[in-house]
Write an enzyme that holds these catalytic residues in place. Structure first.
Site, PDB file in Angstrom:
ATOM      1  N   LYS A  47     -30.327  12.945  -8.631  1.00  0.00           N
ATOM      2  CA  LYS A  47     -29.531  13.584  -9.649  1.00  0.00           C
ATOM      3  C   LYS A  47     -29.673  15.092  -9.575  1.00  0.00           C
ATOM      4  O   LYS A  47     -28.916  15.844 -10.176  1.00  0.00           O
ATOM      5  CB  LYS A  47     -29.987  13.119 -11.052  1.00  0.00           C
ATOM      6  CG  LYS A  47     -29.992  11.630 -11.250  1.00  0.00           C
ATOM      7  CD  LYS A  47     -30.650  11.304 -12.610  1.00  0.00           C
ATOM      8  CE  LYS A  47     -31.102   9.887 -12.632  1.00  0.00           C
ATOM      9  NZ  LYS A  47     -31.979   9.613 -13.801  1.00  0.00           N
ATOM     10  N   GLY A  48     -30.667  15.561  -8.828  1.00  0.00           N
ATOM     11  CA  GLY A  48     -31.038  16.977  -8.846  1.00  0.00           C
ATOM     12  C   GLY A  48     -29.933  17.927  -8.443  1.00  0.00           C
ATOM     13  O   GLY A  48     -29.867  19.054  -8.931  1.00  0.00           O
ATOM     14  N   GLU A 103     -28.009  20.041  -1.573  1.00  0.00           N
ATOM     15  CA  GLU A 103     -29.328  19.699  -2.116  1.00  0.00           C
ATOM     16  C   GLU A 103     -29.767  20.741  -3.133  1.00  0.00           C
ATOM     17  O   GLU A 103     -29.369  21.904  -3.058  1.00  0.00           O
ATOM     18  CB  GLU A 103     -30.365  19.674  -0.979  1.00  0.00           C
ATOM     19  CG  GLU A 103     -30.503  18.313  -0.285  1.00  0.00           C
ATOM     20  CD  GLU A 103     -31.417  17.349  -1.031  1.00  0.00           C
ATOM     21  OE1 GLU A 103     -31.612  17.515  -2.254  1.00  0.00           O
ATOM     22  OE2 GLU A 103     -31.929  16.422  -0.387  1.00  0.00           O
ATOM     23  N   ASP A 104     -30.600  20.306  -4.055  1.00  0.00           N
ATOM     24  CA  ASP A 104     -31.222  21.239  -4.987  1.00  0.00           C
ATOM     25  C   ASP A 104     -32.410  21.930  -4.319  1.00  0.00           C
ATOM     26  O   ASP A 104     -32.548  23.147  -4.359  1.00  0.00           O
ATOM     27  CB  ASP A 104     -31.671  20.509  -6.261  1.00  0.00           C
ATOM     28  CG  ASP A 104     -32.404  19.196  -5.966  1.00  0.00           C
ATOM     29  OD1 ASP A 104     -32.528  18.813  -4.781  1.00  0.00           O
ATOM     30  OD2 ASP A 104     -32.857  18.549  -6.919  1.00  0.00           O
ATOM     31  N   ASP A 107     -38.317  20.289   0.271  1.00  0.00           N
ATOM     32  CA  ASP A 107     -39.768  20.505   0.217  1.00  0.00           C
ATOM     33  C   ASP A 107     -40.388  20.035   1.528  1.00  0.00           C
ATOM     34  O   ASP A 107     -40.527  20.817   2.476  1.00  0.00           O
ATOM     35  CB  ASP A 107     -40.320  19.755  -0.996  1.00  0.00           C
ATOM     36  CG  ASP A 107     -41.811  19.947  -1.194  1.00  0.00           C
ATOM     37  OD1 ASP A 107     -42.412  20.737  -0.457  1.00  0.00           O
ATOM     38  OD2 ASP A 107     -42.374  19.307  -2.099  1.00  0.00           O
ATOM     39  N   LYS A 135     -38.857  25.217  -0.083  1.00  0.00           N
ATOM     40  CA  LYS A 135     -40.299  25.477  -0.220  1.00  0.00           C
ATOM     41  C   LYS A 135     -40.930  25.711   1.152  1.00  0.00           C
ATOM     42  O   LYS A 135     -40.362  25.294   2.164  1.00  0.00           O
ATOM     43  CB  LYS A 135     -40.959  24.288  -0.909  1.00  0.00           C
ATOM     44  CG  LYS A 135     -40.744  24.272  -2.410  1.00  0.00           C
ATOM     45  CD  LYS A 135     -41.619  23.205  -3.000  1.00  0.00           C
ATOM     46  CE  LYS A 135     -41.630  23.253  -4.492  1.00  0.00           C
ATOM     47  NZ  LYS A 135     -42.432  22.153  -5.029  1.00  0.00           N
ATOM     48  N   PHE A 156     -44.618  23.533  -8.329  1.00  0.00           N
ATOM     49  CA  PHE A 156     -43.683  22.538  -8.869  1.00  0.00           C
ATOM     50  C   PHE A 156     -42.764  23.220  -9.874  1.00  0.00           C
ATOM     51  O   PHE A 156     -43.215  23.751 -10.880  1.00  0.00           O
ATOM     52  CB  PHE A 156     -44.434  21.387  -9.531  1.00  0.00           C
ATOM     53  CG  PHE A 156     -43.522  20.260  -9.914  1.00  0.00           C
ATOM     54  CD1 PHE A 156     -43.057  19.378  -8.946  1.00  0.00           C
ATOM     55  CD2 PHE A 156     -43.080  20.109 -11.226  1.00  0.00           C
ATOM     56  CE1 PHE A 156     -42.180  18.349  -9.280  1.00  0.00           C
ATOM     57  CE2 PHE A 156     -42.199  19.078 -11.564  1.00  0.00           C
ATOM     58  CZ  PHE A 156     -41.752  18.206 -10.590  1.00  0.00           C
ATOM     59  N   ASP A 163     -36.018  18.126 -12.387  1.00  0.00           N
ATOM     60  CA  ASP A 163     -36.648  17.571 -13.584  1.00  0.00           C
ATOM     61  C   ASP A 163     -38.151  17.426 -13.449  1.00  0.00           C
ATOM     62  O   ASP A 163     -38.711  17.491 -12.353  1.00  0.00           O
ATOM     63  CB  ASP A 163     -36.086  16.169 -13.851  1.00  0.00           C
ATOM     64  CG  ASP A 163     -36.630  15.132 -12.854  1.00  0.00           C
ATOM     65  OD1 ASP A 163     -36.607  15.419 -11.639  1.00  0.00           O
ATOM     66  OD2 ASP A 163     -37.085  14.062 -13.292  1.00  0.00           O
ATOM     67  N   ARG A 169     -33.756  19.277 -16.792  1.00  0.00           N
ATOM     68  CA  ARG A 169     -32.639  19.432 -15.851  1.00  0.00           C
ATOM     69  C   ARG A 169     -31.601  20.422 -16.373  1.00  0.00           C
ATOM     70  O   ARG A 169     -30.902  21.057 -15.596  1.00  0.00           O
ATOM     71  CB  ARG A 169     -31.944  18.081 -15.612  1.00  0.00           C
ATOM     72  CG  ARG A 169     -32.766  17.073 -14.820  1.00  0.00           C
ATOM     73  CD  ARG A 169     -31.859  15.938 -14.345  1.00  0.00           C
ATOM     74  NE  ARG A 169     -32.587  14.738 -13.958  1.00  0.00           N
ATOM     75  CZ  ARG A 169     -33.094  14.522 -12.740  1.00  0.00           C
ATOM     76  NH1 ARG A 169     -32.992  15.446 -11.817  1.00  0.00           N
ATOM     77  NH2 ARG A 169     -33.733  13.397 -12.466  1.00  0.00           N
TER      78      ARG A 169
HETATM   79  P1  5GP Z   1     -38.621  16.403   0.174  1.00  0.00           P
HETATM   80  O1  5GP Z   1     -38.202  15.061   0.708  1.00  0.00           O
HETATM   81  O2  5GP Z   1     -37.944  17.566   0.870  1.00  0.00           O
HETATM   82  O3  5GP Z   1     -40.117  16.553   0.127  1.00  0.00           O
HETATM   83  O4  5GP Z   1     -38.234  16.460  -1.351  1.00  0.00           O
HETATM   84  C1  5GP Z   1     -36.969  16.271  -1.791  1.00  0.00           C
HETATM   85  C2  5GP Z   1     -36.935  15.933  -3.268  1.00  0.00           C
HETATM   86  O5  5GP Z   1     -38.200  16.090  -3.906  1.00  0.00           O
HETATM   87  C3  5GP Z   1     -36.018  16.870  -3.992  1.00  0.00           C
HETATM   88  O6  5GP Z   1     -34.675  16.470  -3.923  1.00  0.00           O
HETATM   89  C4  5GP Z   1     -36.575  16.801  -5.395  1.00  0.00           C
HETATM   90  O7  5GP Z   1     -36.042  15.694  -6.057  1.00  0.00           O
HETATM   91  C5  5GP Z   1     -38.062  16.602  -5.198  1.00  0.00           C
HETATM   92  N1  5GP Z   1     -38.842  17.868  -5.326  1.00  0.00           N
HETATM   93  C6  5GP Z   1     -39.444  18.588  -4.357  1.00  0.00           C
HETATM   94  N2  5GP Z   1     -40.037  19.688  -4.855  1.00  0.00           N
HETATM   95  C7  5GP Z   1     -39.812  19.654  -6.203  1.00  0.00           C
HETATM   96  C8  5GP Z   1     -40.174  20.535  -7.282  1.00  0.00           C
HETATM   97  O8  5GP Z   1     -40.817  21.589  -7.155  1.00  0.00           O
HETATM   98  N3  5GP Z   1     -39.733  20.175  -8.522  1.00  0.00           N
HETATM   99  C9  5GP Z   1     -38.998  19.044  -8.746  1.00  0.00           C
HETATM  100  N4  5GP Z   1     -38.629  18.807 -10.001  1.00  0.00           N
HETATM  101  N5  5GP Z   1     -38.660  18.196  -7.752  1.00  0.00           N
HETATM  102  C10 5GP Z   1     -39.049  18.504  -6.492  1.00  0.00           C
END
Ligand code: 5GP
Length: 184
Positions: A47-48, A103-104, A107, A135, A156, A163, A169
């Site tokens: 949902k991000g 994407e939001d 990470d 990140k 974070f 969220d 959100r």
């Molecule tokens: P990745 O697979 O790149 O590690 O992470 C992707 C998902 O992790 C993002 O779409 C998001 O939902 C969540 N995520 C990663 N870092 C953060 C953060 O700092 N805050 C929040 N709320 N969600 C995060």
């Protein structure tokens, strides 16, 4: 919702709503330059990415189509599980389409690299990636980001679609959540 509405839960402001608007406008201009003569398909990851998609789509001065996918992510925890599972699949065929994943935040890049592989196997003409936030860990893995809003520190964050346990959100900016809020 503004920072002053949740002041006691936020440790520091990472991006104001004005900075986010500038970043999204910059991404929109880059996308317009690369997608003349065809209609790109923007795919938001629920949902991000809802807020990024809504603002980016309206900022673009070219025709686009939109679709949504939901994959499993962090849940109520703040650490990535590394497990990607399709919760809601696409409705539009990707065959021959120029796809832009919206994407939001990226990470670990695990979600994104899985999506890239999955979309390429569906015969898309091209797949590119737009993300509002990145990140530091994302730079260690080989995930190509074509359109980037901002690099942020390894904290974070919540707001602008992101969220913690489904809250924050609707915060108009992005901020670091106080560890006390999630029991850290
Ligand atoms: P990745 O697979 O790149 O590690 O992470 C992707 C998902 O992790 C993002 O779409 C998001 O939902 C969540 N995520 C990663 N870092 C953060 C953060 O700092 N805050 C929040 N709320 N969600 C995060």
């Amino acid at each position: 919702m503004e920072f002053e509405d949740v002041n006691s839960d936020i440790e520091s402001v990472v991006l104001t709503k004005e900075q986010i608007a500038e970043g999204i406008a910059r991404i929109a201009r880059e996308i317009e330059n690369n997608h003349t003569g065809h209609t790109p398909l923007l795919i938001g990851v629920l949902k991000g990415a809802v807020m990024v998609m809504a603002d980016l789509a309206r900022e673009l001065h070219i025709p686009i189509e939109m679709d949504w996918m939901a994959v499993s992510s962090y849940g109520a925890s703040t650490k990535s599980s590394g497990v990607v599972r399709i919760v809601k699949d696409l409705e539009i065929s990707l065959e021959g389409r120029h796809v832009i994943i919206v994407e939001d935040i990226v990470d670990s890049g695990l979600t994104l690299s899985w999506l890239l592989e999955n979309f390429e196997s569906r015969q898309a003409a091209s797949v590119s990636v737009a993300t509002l936030l990145r990140k530091p860990d994302a730079m260690k893995v080989d995930v190509p980001i074509d359109y980037l809003g901002f690099d942020i520190p390894n904290d974070f964050v919540v707001g602008f679609g992101l969220d913690y346990a489904e809250s924050y959100r609707n915060l108009s900016g992005v901020g670091v959540l106080k560890p006390a809020v999630y029991g850290g």
